[in-house]
Design a protein around this motif. Structure first.
Motif, short mmCIF file in Angstrom:
data_model
loop_
_atom_site.label_atom_id
_atom_site.label_comp_id
_atom_site.label_asym_id
_atom_site.label_seq_id
_atom_site.Cartn_x
_atom_site.Cartn_y
_atom_site.Cartn_z
N ILE A 192 -4.72 -3.40 -1.29
CA ILE A 192 -3.42 -3.50 -0.62
C ILE A 192 -3.39 -2.51 0.53
O ILE A 192 -3.63 -1.30 0.34
CB ILE A 192 -2.27 -3.21 -1.62
N ARG A 193 -3.13 -3.02 1.71
CA ARG A 193 -3.07 -2.11 2.88
C ARG A 193 -2.13 -2.67 3.94
O ARG A 193 -1.90 -3.89 4.02
CB ARG A 193 -4.45 -1.86 3.47
N MET A 194 -1.58 -1.76 4.72
CA MET A 194 -0.75 -2.18 5.84
C MET A 194 -1.65 -2.45 7.03
O MET A 194 -2.36 -1.54 7.50
CB MET A 194 0.29 -1.10 6.17
N VAL A 195 -1.65 -3.69 7.50
CA VAL A 195 -2.47 -4.01 8.67
C VAL A 195 -1.72 -3.72 9.95
O VAL A 195 -2.29 -3.74 11.04
CB VAL A 195 -2.94 -5.48 8.63
N SER A 196 -0.43 -3.49 9.83
CA SER A 196 0.39 -2.99 10.94
C SER A 196 1.59 -2.31 10.25
O SER A 196 1.75 -2.43 9.03
CB SER A 196 0.85 -4.13 11.86
N PRO A 197 2.40 -1.58 11.00
CA PRO A 197 3.49 -0.86 10.32
C PRO A 197 4.42 -1.76 9.50
O PRO A 197 5.02 -1.30 8.54
CB PRO A 197 4.25 -0.21 11.50
N ASP A 198 4.50 -3.03 9.87
CA ASP A 198 5.42 -3.91 9.16
C ASP A 198 4.76 -5.10 8.48
O ASP A 198 5.44 -6.02 8.03
CB ASP A 198 6.49 -4.43 10.14
#
Lengths: 256, 143
Positions: A192-198
């Motif tokens: 699980i990771r944020m690929v952009s801030p949102d």
């Protein structure tokens, strides 16, 4: 120009190249704190007007062992034939039975809420108010030592900006991804990771040495819900669907 | 009964091309398919609400629909869940028993007096849909 000046210029020219080949994840891994996923995230499937680079990538092929593939395909054919007749066959969700791991991460357009603390990430799905807990930096138990359930036991740790979650102990009766069967030996690994801030991606890999020829991977993408979204309760207390004696889902109609 | 007779309801079916209306995106259900509803047909119901159930896994509108001769037929109309409905502007108190509504529904294939809501025209003129449309998730290949 003196030789020392030429050397300095070369170094200056190389700096951006060196920076470019350094993995951003490695840089993040060296930072003191992991990213915080806390917040409410809505399902993001891309589509018209969306940025394709944030849409979930296509799932990997689904390859079941022959002894499981045959009945699986037969069941799908039976469901398809029933649909042609205008009927839906019995299934756990029509009975308001929760989805469990990993299916609960992607139910229609229902958002999920992440609550992150130093020792635990709690994930709540709005659909059916399902809750799972990911214990951080704890060892995983042996599969046979986990009481089979809908959510099993999840442990996680950060690898740079990625939360890696390991889940075992999902009982076979829990509906699987796209209805595929699974054994008690199923293991679910999520990255699980944020690929952009949102935008958040949950890459889910299902391993099952009994049922699957090889692991299959799919990704669920989320977009941060706008504003201060407040999760809506979901208690299944008015289920009018029922299953008749032929195993077909029916709808109770009222006469007033 | 006076209210019901005054509703002057009309019930009519219109076959619509499925691909044009229900293409890539589908309305949202959490726990069963649309199989029992005829998503290629739309029916307009004009009548008076007898109850509005803001419940899970679905909300329901119970509505009495009189025909041109005043005979009343009762319909049960299924909606999405409150969560889904809130995403398209509904509230638990958007409508109440006694309100006159115009509903467009996908009727049940069985011919029973039930359906799945497409849109509702509220007494104040607002038109609310049955939740946002849903893009289908990508499907894995088989082998």
């Amino acid at each position: 120009m003196p030789a020392m000046k030429w050397k300095l210029l070369w170094c200056a020219a190389l700096l951006p190249m060196v920076a470019a080949i350094i993995d951003p994840q490695m840089l993040h891994a060296q930072s003191a704190s992991p990213p915080d996923f806390t917040g409410v995230w809505g399902i993001y499937r891309g589509g018209p007007g969306s940025d394709p680079k944030f849409a979930p990538p296509a799932p990997s092929p689904l390859v079941l062992k022959p002894e499981y593939d045959k009945p699986y395909q037969a069941k799908r054919a039976e469901q398809s034939a029933a649909a042609q007749r205008g009927e839906q066959l019995d299934n756990s969700s029509a009975r308001c039975i929760p989805y469990g791991v990993p299916t609960m991460m992607s139910i229609a357009i229902y958002p999920v809420e992440f609550i992150q603390t130093p020792k635990q990430v709690t994930i709540i799905s709005e659909a059916f108010s399902e809750v799972r807990r990911v214990y951080l930096d704890r060892p995983q138990a042996k599969i046979d030592d986990v009481a089979p359930g809908y959510y099993g036991r999840s442990v996680g740790h950060f690898e740079g900006d990625t939360l890696v979650v390991d889940t075992v102990g999902i009982k076979p009766a829990v509906s699987g991804y796209r209805g595929i069967p699974h054994s008690p030996q199923m293991r679910v690994t999520e990255r699980i990771r944020m690929v952009s801030p949102d935008i958040l991606h949950d890459q889910i890999t299902i391993e099952d040495p009994v049922v699957l020829e090889k692991p299959m991977t799919y990704t669920v993408a989320f977009k941060r819900m706008a504003g201060d979204y407040e999760m809506v309760e979901f208690v299944c207390d008015n289920n009018r669907e029922y299953v008749d004696e032929k195993g077909v889902v029916r709808l109770k109609l009222h006469d007033k | 009964m006076k209210i019901l007779q005054a509703a002057r309801a009309k019930v009519h079916c219109a076959a619509l091309v499925a691909a044009g209306i229900f293409g890539a995106a589908s309305p949202v259900l959490a726990h069963h398919s649309f199989t029992m509803f005829d998503m290629t047909k739309r029916l307009t119901l004009v009548g008076t609400i007898t109850s509005f159930e803001w419940t899970n896994p679905h909300a329901y509108i119970e509505i009495d629909v009189p025909d041109d001769k005043g005979a009343v037929k009762h319909w049960s109309i299924e909606l999405g869940s409150p969560s889904i409905l809130m995403q398209s502007g509904w509230k638990f108190n958007s409508i109440k028993a006694g309100d006159k509504l115009t509903l467009i529904v996908n009727p049940m294939k069985s011919g029973q007096a039930g359906g799945f809501l497409s849109t509702a025209t509220l007494p104040d003129g607002r038109v609310l849909s049955n939740g946002p449309r849903q893009e289908p998730p990508p499907a894995p290949t088989q082998k």
